[in-house]
Design a protein around this motif. Structure first.
Motif, PDB file in Angstrom:
ATOM      1  N   LEU A 218      45.727  -8.060  37.996  1.00 16.49           N
ATOM      2  CA  LEU A 218      46.907  -7.747  37.196  1.00 16.49           C
ATOM      3  C   LEU A 218      46.597  -6.645  36.192  1.00 16.49           C
ATOM      4  CD1 LEU A 218      48.119 -11.390  36.515  1.00 16.49           C
ATOM      5  CD2 LEU A 218      48.952  -9.806  38.245  1.00 16.49           C
ATOM      6  N   ASP A 219      47.479  -5.655  36.118  1.00 13.62           N
ATOM      7  CA  ASP A 219      47.340  -4.617  35.110  1.00 13.62           C
ATOM      8  C   ASP A 219      48.116  -5.028  33.856  1.00 13.62           C
ATOM      9  OD1 ASP A 219      49.939  -4.298  35.928  1.00 13.62           O
ATOM     10  OD2 ASP A 219      49.772  -2.179  36.442  1.00 13.62           O
ATOM     11  N   LYS A 220      48.144  -4.162  32.851  1.00 10.45           N
ATOM     12  CA  LYS A 220      48.774  -4.542  31.584  1.00 10.45           C
ATOM     13  C   LYS A 220      50.283  -4.770  31.727  1.00 10.45           C
ATOM     14  CE  LYS A 220      49.399   0.202  30.023  1.00 10.45           C
ATOM     15  NZ  LYS A 220      49.124   1.169  28.987  1.00 10.45           N
ATOM     16  N   HIS A 221      50.920  -4.053  32.643  1.00 11.71           N
ATOM     17  CA  HIS A 221      52.355  -4.233  32.842  1.00 11.71           C
ATOM     18  C   HIS A 221      52.657  -5.578  33.513  1.00 11.71           C
ATOM     19  CE1 HIS A 221      52.780  -0.105  31.596  1.00 11.71           C
ATOM     20  NE2 HIS A 221      51.950   0.273  32.555  1.00 11.71           N
ATOM     21  N   ALA A 222      51.840  -5.944  34.488  1.00 13.33           N
ATOM     22  CA  ALA A 222      52.019  -7.231  35.168  1.00 13.33           C
ATOM     23  C   ALA A 222      51.733  -8.380  34.207  1.00 13.33           C
ATOM     24  CB  ALA A 222      51.109  -7.317  36.386  1.00 13.33           C
TER      25      ALA A 222
ATOM     26  N   GLU B 151      53.936 -12.843  31.140  1.00 16.42           N
ATOM     27  CA  GLU B 151      54.069 -13.515  29.846  1.00 16.42           C
ATOM     28  C   GLU B 151      55.542 -13.729  29.512  1.00 16.42           C
ATOM     29  OE1 GLU B 151      52.502 -15.686  27.078  1.00 16.42           O
ATOM     30  OE2 GLU B 151      51.206 -14.540  28.413  1.00 16.42           O
ATOM     31  N   LYS B 152      56.357 -12.713  29.765  1.00 22.61           N
ATOM     32  CA  LYS B 152      57.798 -12.843  29.521  1.00 22.61           C
ATOM     33  C   LYS B 152      58.415 -13.883  30.449  1.00 22.61           C
ATOM     34  CE  LYS B 152      58.751  -8.189  27.869  1.00 22.61           C
ATOM     35  NZ  LYS B 152      59.429  -6.916  28.191  1.00 22.61           N
ATOM     36  N   LYS B 153      57.976 -13.888  31.707  1.00 27.28           N
ATOM     37  CA  LYS B 153      58.520 -14.830  32.686  1.00 27.28           C
ATOM     38  C   LYS B 153      58.186 -16.264  32.285  1.00 27.28           C
ATOM     39  CE  LYS B 153      56.622 -15.041  36.763  1.00 27.28           C
ATOM     40  NZ  LYS B 153      56.175 -14.759  38.123  1.00 27.28           N
ATOM     41  N   ARG B 154      56.946 -16.498  31.827  1.00 29.20           N
ATOM     42  CA  ARG B 154      56.548 -17.846  31.413  1.00 29.20           C
ATOM     43  C   ARG B 154      57.291 -18.306  30.169  1.00 29.20           C
ATOM     44  NH1 ARG B 154      51.348 -16.270  33.041  1.00 29.20           N
ATOM     45  NH2 ARG B 154      50.775 -15.677  30.955  1.00 29.20           N
ATOM     46  N   SER B 155      57.593 -17.370  29.263  1.00 30.72           N
ATOM     47  CA  SER B 155      58.288 -17.749  28.029  1.00 30.72           C
ATOM     48  C   SER B 155      59.779 -17.969  28.267  1.00 30.72           C
ATOM     49  CB  SER B 155      58.082 -16.685  26.957  1.00 30.72           C
ATOM     50  OG  SER B 155      58.757 -15.494  27.315  1.00 30.72           O
TER      51      SER B 155
ATOM     52  N   ALA C 229      62.064 -15.562  29.139  1.00 30.61           N
ATOM     53  CA  ALA C 229      62.897 -14.445  28.699  1.00 30.61           C
ATOM     54  C   ALA C 229      63.886 -14.010  29.770  1.00 30.61           C
ATOM     55  CB  ALA C 229      62.013 -13.261  28.308  1.00 30.61           C
ATOM     56  N   PHE C 230      63.558 -14.216  31.033  1.00 32.59           N
ATOM     57  CA  PHE C 230      64.442 -13.777  32.106  1.00 32.59           C
ATOM     58  C   PHE C 230      65.487 -14.830  32.457  1.00 32.59           C
ATOM     59  CE2 PHE C 230      60.426 -11.441  33.161  1.00 32.59           C
ATOM     60  CZ  PHE C 230      60.863 -10.238  32.661  1.00 32.59           C
ATOM     61  N   ASN C 231      65.337 -16.040  31.962  1.00 33.16           N
ATOM     62  CA  ASN C 231      66.277 -17.106  32.283  1.00 33.16           C
ATOM     63  C   ASN C 231      67.470 -17.143  31.337  1.00 33.16           C
ATOM     64  OD1 ASN C 231      64.551 -17.871  34.300  1.00 33.16           O
ATOM     65  ND2 ASN C 231      63.520 -19.411  33.057  1.00 33.16           N
ATOM     66  N   LYS C 232      67.364 -16.427  30.225  1.00 36.78           N
ATOM     67  CA  LYS C 232      68.438 -16.440  29.243  1.00 36.78           C
ATOM     68  C   LYS C 232      69.574 -15.545  29.716  1.00 36.78           C
ATOM     69  CE  LYS C 232      65.200 -17.177  25.501  1.00 36.78           C
ATOM     70  NZ  LYS C 232      64.545 -16.583  24.352  1.00 36.78           N
ATOM     71  N   LYS C 233      70.772 -16.090  29.633  1.00 35.92           N
ATOM     72  CA  LYS C 233      71.936 -15.299  30.011  1.00 35.92           C
ATOM     73  C   LYS C 233      72.396 -14.517  28.792  1.00 35.92           C
ATOM     74  CE  LYS C 233      73.589 -18.281  33.652  1.00 35.92           C
ATOM     75  NZ  LYS C 233      74.724 -19.008  34.209  1.00 35.92           N
ATOM     76  N   THR C 234      72.574 -13.236  28.987  1.00 30.62           N
ATOM     77  CA  THR C 234      73.053 -12.399  27.893  1.00 30.62           C
ATOM     78  C   THR C 234      74.560 -12.277  28.021  1.00 30.62           C
ATOM     79  OG1 THR C 234      72.701 -10.408  29.209  1.00 30.62           O
ATOM     80  CG2 THR C 234      70.907 -11.087  27.757  1.00 30.62           C
TER      81      THR C 234
END
Length: 123
Positions: free
Chosen positions: A93-97, A102-106, A108-113
């Motif tokens: 994994l590179d820094k972007h991955a 980290e965002k996926k585990r927290s 962040a992608f599951n929140k509906k905007t």
């Protein structure tokens, strides 16, 4: 130590206990080799994109870990020796991955905007 991610596809003919035993074996290889497991995710039984050995489904399991580079070749040899493993893929994994994971585990992608309601344009 670098951070890696490995996805294993186990044969669908296994019982749940046997598949857990196989994953535990690979987890112990990692920890005995000095790796630190960061995250683990069992995706369960999924349909394959194409048949492998006349099987159309497989048990997917993802392990994200920090390990020295020489441990990866030992792990992949064990994958190849184990007849329960149909396919595997290990990537560094590179820094972007790392930031994405980290965002996926927290969550962040599951929140509906809330999207602003667009105003209707009068004709």
């Amino acid at each position: 130590m670098q951070q890696y991610e490995t996805v294993i596809i186990l044969t669908p003919l296994l019982s749940e206990e046997v598949s857990k035993e196989a994953i535990a074996k690979f987890r112990s290889i990692l920890t005995e080799g000095g790796a630190e497991i960061v995250h683990e995710d069992n995706w369960g039984l999924k349909k394959l994109a194409y048949p492998i050995d006349k099987k159309t489904t497989g048990f997917y399991h993802l392990i994200e870990f920090k390990a020295p580079g020489e441990l990866i070749s030992k792990l992949e040899v064990e994958y190849k020796r184990d007849e329960r493993v149909m396919r595997f893929l290990t990537i560094k994994l590179d820094k972007h991955a790392l930031a994405y994971n980290e965002k996926k585990r927290s969550g962040a992608f599951n929140k509906k905007t809330e999207t602003p309601k667009s105003e209707e344009v009068a004709n």
